[in-house]
Design an enzyme around this catalytic site. Structure first.
Site, PDB file in Angstrom:
ATOM      1  N   SER A 152       0.854  -1.182   0.000  1.00 47.27           N
ATOM      2  CA  SER A 152       0.000   0.000   0.000  1.00 47.27           C
ATOM      3  C   SER A 152       0.898   1.243   0.000  1.00 47.27           C
ATOM      4  O   SER A 152       1.694   1.411  -0.914  1.00 47.27           O
ATOM      5  CB  SER A 152      -0.960  -0.039   1.189  1.00 47.27           C
ATOM      6  N   HIS A 187      -3.627  -2.297  -4.313  1.00 44.17           N
ATOM      7  CA  HIS A 187      -5.066  -2.583  -4.164  1.00 44.17           C
ATOM      8  C   HIS A 187      -5.761  -2.688  -5.528  1.00 44.17           C
ATOM      9  O   HIS A 187      -6.891  -2.212  -5.704  1.00 44.17           O
ATOM     10  CB  HIS A 187      -5.753  -1.490  -3.335  1.00 44.17           C
TER      11      HIS A 187
END
Length: 260
Positions: A152, A187
Site C-alpha cells: 500500500s 489494491h
C-alpha cells in the site's frame, strides 16, 4: 524499538520463536539493491519472504509505521505477524523526540537487514520522511543492500509516482522516492476505483508505465529488474501496465504461491 522494549511499554507478554525457512534465500549478495512490494497489508508469509531475501539467519527486520501515524494497533499487529518467524522484529517510529529516542534514524535503519514500510497516508509519510532526512537514509540503506519492502503506502513510496487516497474526496497522484522506475497501483482489484483510474492515467501518459498488485500478491525487484512474483493464493496477481498506440496493455506476471 525492538519487541522486548515495545512489550515493556505496551504491557504485552507474548514471546517470539524461530521457524525453519521454507526455501533457500533468493540472493545473499550485499551489493544487490532489493525491494519487495505487495498490494495490501503485511502478513506472516510476506514477512517470512522478506527475511529470506536478506540471505541471513534470524535477520533484523525493522517496521516503519509512519503512514499510519505510528498507530499502536498497527505496531501490535506487526509484532503479531512476526511471531514464530525466523527474524528479529523492530519498530522505528517517526513521531519521536530526543527524550524517547537516543539513536539517530540513520544509526537504526542502516544497521537493519530489512526495512518494511506499513500502509496509511502516503502523502503525509513522504512529507515527514523528507523533513527528517529519512528519504536519503532509506536510499543509503537500499544502496548498501538492505532489503526494502512494504505494501500500500509501503509499496507506493519506492516508485516515481502512483495513485493514492491520501487526499480528501478522490484518488490522486503522489510522488514517491523513485528508487523503482515507473508508476505503481496497489489494491488493484480490491478497490473498484483503482484499476480504471490507473489505466486512464497510464493511457494519458500522466503516469509512466508501471506495476499493479492485488492485495495478496507481490513483486521482488533486484537492481530495478523483476526477479520474482509471489502470491498468497491462486486468485491474486501482479501486472505490468503500459500504453501502446493509444491502448492499454495489461500483462499478468507469472507467479509462485508462497507456502503457508
Amino acid at each position: 524499538m525492538n519487541r522486548r522494549e515495545f512489550v515493556q511499554s505496551a504491557g504485552s507478554s507474548a514471546l517470539l520463536t524461530s521457524a525453519s525457512l521454507v526455501r533457500p534465500p533468493l540472493s545473499s549478495q550485499d551489493s544487490k539493491r532489493k525491494i519487495f512490494i505487495y498490494g495490501g497489508n503485511f502478513t506472516p508469509r510476506f514477512n517470512r519472504y522478506v527475511a529470506l531475501l536478506t540471505g541471513k539467519e534470524n535477520p533484523k527486520v525493522c517496521f516503519m509505521p509512519t503512514a499510519s501515524g505510528d498507530s499502536l494497533s498497527t505496531i501490535v499487529s506487526w509484532f503479531e505477524a512476526c511471531a514464530n518467524l525466523p527474524l528479529r522484529p523492530y519498530v522505528q517510529r517517526s513521531f519521536i523526540s530526543s527524550y524517547n529516542q537516543k539513536e539517530s534514524f540513520e544509526n537504526v535503519l542502516t544497521n537493519m537487514d530489512a526495512i518494511i514500510v506499513g500502509g496509511g497516508n502516503t502523502l503525509n509519510m513522504m512529507a515527514i520522511w523528507k523533513v527528517q532526512g529519512i528519504d536519503q537514509i532509506l536510499k543509503n540503506a537500499w544502496e548498501k543492500g538492505i532489503v526494502l519492502a512494504g505494501g500500500s503506502a509501503g509499496s507506493l513510496c519506492w516508485f516515481e509516482h502512483g495513485t493514492t487516497d491520501s487526499r480528501p474526496t478522490e484518488l490522486t497522484k503522489v510522488e514517491g522516492l523513485g528508487f523503482l522506475k515507473g508508476s505503481h497501483c496497489p489494491h488493484y482489484h480490491a478497490e473498484p476505483q483503482r484499476k480504471p483510474l490507473y489505466w486512464a492515467k497510464v493511457k494519458s501518459k500522466e503516469y509512466k508505465p508501471g506495476y499493479a498488485c492485488d492485495d495478496r500478491a507481490g513483486i521482488y525487484f533486484e537492481d530495478n529488474e523483476v526477479k520474482e512474483v509471489v502470491a498468497l493464493d491462486e486468485t491474486s496477481n501482479a501486472y505490468y501496465v503500459s500504453e501502446e498506440a493509444g491502448e492499454i496493455k495489461e500483462r499478468q506476471l507469472p507467479k509462485e504461491i508462497l507456502k503457508a
